[in-house]
Write an enzyme that holds these catalytic residues in place. Structure first.
Site, PDB file in Angstrom:
ATOM      1  N   ASP A   1       0.864  -1.183   0.000  1.00 55.95           N
ATOM      2  CA  ASP A   1       0.000   0.000   0.000  1.00 55.95           C
ATOM      3  C   ASP A   1       0.902   1.235   0.000  1.00 55.95           C
ATOM      4  O   ASP A   1       1.615   1.482   0.983  1.00 55.95           O
ATOM      5  CB  ASP A   1      -0.887  -0.065   1.258  1.00 55.95           C
ATOM      6  CG  ASP A   1      -1.887   1.071   1.339  1.00 55.95           C
ATOM      7  OD1 ASP A   1      -1.657   2.120   0.716  1.00 55.95           O
ATOM      8  OD2 ASP A   1      -2.892   0.902   2.061  1.00 55.95           O
ATOM      9  N   HIS A   2       0.855   1.984  -1.088  1.00 61.20           N
ATOM     10  CA  HIS A   2       1.784   3.116  -1.235  1.00 61.20           C
ATOM     11  C   HIS A   2       1.473   4.256  -0.272  1.00 61.20           C
ATOM     12  O   HIS A   2       2.250   5.202  -0.143  1.00 61.20           O
ATOM     13  CB  HIS A   2       1.773   3.609  -2.689  1.00 61.20           C
ATOM     14  CG  HIS A   2       3.096   4.169  -3.131  1.00 61.20           C
ATOM     15  ND1 HIS A   2       4.055   4.653  -2.265  1.00 61.20           N
ATOM     16  CD2 HIS A   2       3.638   4.310  -4.373  1.00 61.20           C
ATOM     17  CE1 HIS A   2       5.104   5.085  -2.938  1.00 61.20           C
ATOM     18  NE2 HIS A   2       4.884   4.874  -4.225  1.00 61.20           N
ATOM     19  N   ARG A   3       0.332   4.199   0.409  1.00 59.07           N
ATOM     20  CA  ARG A   3       0.063   5.227   1.421  1.00 59.07           C
ATOM     21  C   ARG A   3       0.915   5.005   2.660  1.00 59.07           C
ATOM     22  O   ARG A   3       1.127   5.903   3.459  1.00 59.07           O
ATOM     23  CB  ARG A   3      -1.427   5.198   1.817  1.00 59.07           C
ATOM     24  CG  ARG A   3      -2.365   5.561   0.688  1.00 59.07           C
ATOM     25  CD  ARG A   3      -3.799   5.290   1.065  1.00 59.07           C
ATOM     26  NE  ARG A   3      -4.028   3.897   1.387  1.00 59.07           N
ATOM     27  CZ  ARG A   3      -5.177   3.400   1.829  1.00 59.07           C
ATOM     28  NH1 ARG A   3      -6.203   4.185   2.007  1.00 59.07           N
ATOM     29  NH2 ARG A   3      -5.299   2.110   2.081  1.00 59.07           N
TER      30      ARG A   3
END
Ligand code: CAO
Length: 442
Positions: free
Chosen positions: A414-416
């Site tokens: 998850d790039h967040r």
């Protein structure tokens, strides 16, 4: 006639579950294993079955009651004195995870396109809305809503005392559909930059009469497929996924696994590559804790336990049983638990407790084939490891090519929460451990 007490069976770790549906009334003839009530925790909804066949004499619970294991549900009149109870254990409880078939998240399972504009009759779907009180709807309406992935707590009931009807579900669905179309129209007028970020601007789903092109057969999706489809869709659309691919040299590890299995042939426990992968992932999660975490608003919840889910292919669809406290277990115990859990998954006997709590998931297609794939993160987790079939490859050792057994790894994250450098480091470290398991001790 004998009177039998029906109690809440073992429902795993769930406490104070809320009664959201009463499916029977006094005087009803009830079959053994027939569902009596539906309860819901923040993780799963479960139908609680009757342990006996008989006639319902008294119902001791009502909508909104909080229940725990052993609480009295009902009194049942059974024929004769020697009725044989059906084991009303957690395995007999029909669990429907609120999120994926394994992983639990509180967000309702519906495609985010529904966030778009709404019709006048139904408010726009908002995944962050938590309705006060319980939505009132009959079991058939609930079933209908579940099948369409409609979050009941967002539907306005127009029936008696605000009860939700089939029509309300239909008009909610229509409002969502027209919202999607309106969003498309808005998107067409919006500046090309799409700076507002509103809506996905998607075309409506194509409606095709396939019989025009040739014979077809229609088949209902299984219950599990329907649930996992809605959850996978949400996870795919809402999580900014990136997948890093890498290879691990498992030549020595595979040789060790094969010799260990030979030495322990009589034990009946087969040590699997997946068990080593679980152990290796635990080591990597300890080194990179943000992979064993969940997003909660602006906060990251870092888990100090190591529960690892593994995807299991079953006749009814994908299930993800969870190996709890994998850091405290050895390879033999993990292998044994995995084979028991995979068997239960295939038989549809996993309890809710056996499918929840994972901090990280592994999806192995190694026994089947393929090179790499992009696994979808199991919300509310933030990463998942996909594993494919190992194969002998020529690897340059600095002087010459040598044959090595290489395992393809695909890590979706998850790039967040995670960035590319962290993901690359995670894969490199995982590869190092799989290449030489002694590193776990360092
Ligand atoms: N490379 C090469 N061979 C592998 C391997 C790998 N990475 N992993 C396993 N194998 C081999 C094993 O050695 C074994 O071979 P033998 O029968 O000759 O001993 C065979 O494949 C079966 O492996 P296994 O019994 O060890 O089972 P497993 O641990 O690989 O898998 C389970 C168990 C439950 C994960 C599996 O049955 C399954 O359901 N996999 C599918 C998961 C899935 O659907 N993922 C996709 C989710 S996204 O839609």
């Amino acid at each position: 006639m004998a009177v039998v007490e029906i109690k809440v069976p073992d429902i795993g770790d769930f406490k104070d579950v809320t009664v959201i549906e009463v499916l029977v009334k006094p005087g009803d003839a009830v079959k053994a294993e027939q569902s009596l009530i539906t309860v819901e925790s923040d993780k799963a909804s479960m139908e609680i079955p009757s342990s006996h066949a008989g006639v319902l004499k008294e119902l001791m619970v009502k909508l909104g009651d909080k229940l725990n294991i052993g609480d009295l549900l009902a009194l049942l009149e059974v024929a004769g004195g020697a009725a044989v109870p059906v084991a009303a254990t957690a395995a007999a409880v029909q669990a429907v995870p609120v999120a994926t078939p394994v992983a639990a998240a509180a967000a309702p399972a519906v495609a985010p396109v529904a966030v778009a504009a709404a019709s006048a009759t139904q408010p726009a779907h908002n995944p962050t809305v938590v309705a006060a009180g319980l939505p009132h709807a009959s079991p058939s309406v609930r079933k209908f809503a579940r099948e369409l992935g409609v979050p009941l707590n967002e539907v306005k009931g127009t029936g008696l005392k605000g009860r939700i009807t089939d029509k309300d579900i239909q008009s909610f669905t229509q409002s969502v559909m027209s919202g999607a179309v309106k969003t498309q129209a808005i998107a067409a007028q919006a500046p090309a930059s799409g700076a507002s970020g509103a809506g996905l601007g998607l075309l409506p789903w194509p409606v095709v009469d396939f019989t025009k092109f040739g014979p077809v057969e229609r088949r209902d999706l299984s219950r599990i497929k329907k649930i996992s489809a809605a959850n996978l869709h949400r996870n795919w659309v809402m999580i900014p996924h990136v997948t890093n691919h890498d290879d691990a040299d498992i030549t020595d590890l595979e040789a060790f696994r094969v010799s260990t299995n030979k030495e322990n042939e009589k034990s009946g426990v087969k040590v699997t590559m997946l068990a080593f992968l679980i152990k290796a992932c635990v080591a990597a999660l300890k080194k990179f804790p943000e992979f064993n975490a969940s997003l909660d608003g602006d906060q990251l919840v870092l888990k100090q336990y190591y529960h690892i889910g593994f995807a299991a292919d079953t006749p009814n669809g994908l299930m993800v049983p969870v190996i709890k406290d994998a850091d405290k277990k050895g390879i033999f115990q993990i292998s044994q638990e995995m084979s028991e859990l995979a068997k239960k998954a295939r038989e549809g006997k996993l309890s809710p407790a056996e499918m929840t709590g994972a901090g990280f998931t592994i999806s192995s297609l190694g026994g089947i084939g393929g090179r790499y794939f992009t696994p979808i993160i199991n919300a509310p987790e933030v990463a998942i490891l996909g594993v494919c079939k190992s194969s002998m490859e020529p690897v340059w050792d600095g002087k010459t090519f040598v044959p090595r057994l290489m395992l393809p790894l695909s890590l979706s994250w998850d790039h967040r929460v995670i960035d590319g450098a962290g993901a690359a480091r995670f894969n490199v470290y995982l590869g190092q451990i799989l290449g030489d398991f002694r590193r776990v001790l360092l």
